[in-house]
Enzyme design. Structure first.
Site, mmCIF file in Angstrom:
data_model
loop_
_atom_site.group_PDB
_atom_site.id
_atom_site.type_symbol
_atom_site.label_atom_id
_atom_site.label_comp_id
_atom_site.label_asym_id
_atom_site.label_seq_id
_atom_site.Cartn_x
_atom_site.Cartn_y
_atom_site.Cartn_z
ATOM 1 N N HIS A 1 0.980 -0.993 -0.071
ATOM 2 C CA HIS A 1 -0.061 -0.059 0.009
ATOM 3 C C HIS A 1 0.886 1.125 -0.086
ATOM 4 C CE1 HIS A 1 -3.342 -2.760 1.099
ATOM 5 N NE2 HIS A 1 -2.485 -3.068 1.972
ATOM 6 N N ASN B 1 7.738 -8.235 0.762
ATOM 7 C CA ASN B 1 6.627 -7.471 0.896
ATOM 8 C C ASN B 1 6.684 -6.448 2.007
ATOM 9 O OD1 ASN B 1 6.016 -9.338 -0.874
ATOM 10 N ND2 ASN B 1 3.847 -9.187 -0.525
#
Length: 184
Positions: free
Chosen positions: A84, A101
């Site tokens: 995000h 990630n």
């Protein structure tokens, strides 16, 4: 390995497809991918003075726009994925492995004194959850899942789940299974 290949591998993690240069450019509408593309271009051109200045200016603009504080000096392996956008800080001396990630609100920082003085080294296939904090000269092993809101200021062995503040380590052979998709 070419710089284009690294960008392709970063974008593969999002789409699961190998993309042409035009398809990569089209995907840059996504702020996460757009920032990763600009970061990789700044890393690619660090030795060519004029291009280095140009890409650093462009990168600075998008650091402010998207809230990512990641610098070209940061060593990041292929298959880098930002889950995000917004409020992400990574110290320039940090080393990040392949297929990692990182979610929003994460801080990966330097410690300036004490036994862990320095910056983190993060292994391959590490998933770092929202608002996690990793500080100091610590080593995070391969296949590690760091649960959201965890505070890590110690070494983490491979194949582990880290959770809490103070953080606890739970051994887990498949720690990132289902979290790290489309590995390159």
């Amino acid at each position: 390995m070419s710089d284009y290949s690294i960008i392709q591998k970063d974008f593969y993690r999002e789409s699961g497809k190998w993309l042409s240069r035009i398809e990569i450019w089209k995907k840059c509408i996504n702020p996460n991918l757009h920032f990763v593309y600009i970061l990789r271009m700044a890393q690619k051109h660090h030795k060519i003075r004029l291009l280095n200045i140009f890409w650093r200016i462009v990168l600075r603009h998008y650091q402010i726009k998207y809230g990512f504080q990641i610098y070209p000096e940061t060593q990041i392996g292929e298959g880098f994925y930002l889950g995000h956008w917004g409020s992400l800080v990574i110290n320039p001396d940090t080393i990040i492995g392949k297929n990692c990630n990182i979610a929003q609100g994460v801080t990966i920082g330097q410690q300036n004194r004490g036994k862990n003085e320095g910056s983190p080294v993060i292994g391959d296939e590490v998933w770092i959850g929202t608002n996690a904090v990793i500080v100091g000269a610590v080593t995070i092993g391969n296949n590690v899942l760091i649960v959201p809101n965890s505070y890590v200021n110690f070494d983490v062995p491979p194949n582990s789940v880290v959770l809490g503040n103070p953080a606890k380590i739970i051994p887990a052979e498949n720690a990132t299974k289902g979290y790290i998709n489309r590995k390159v």
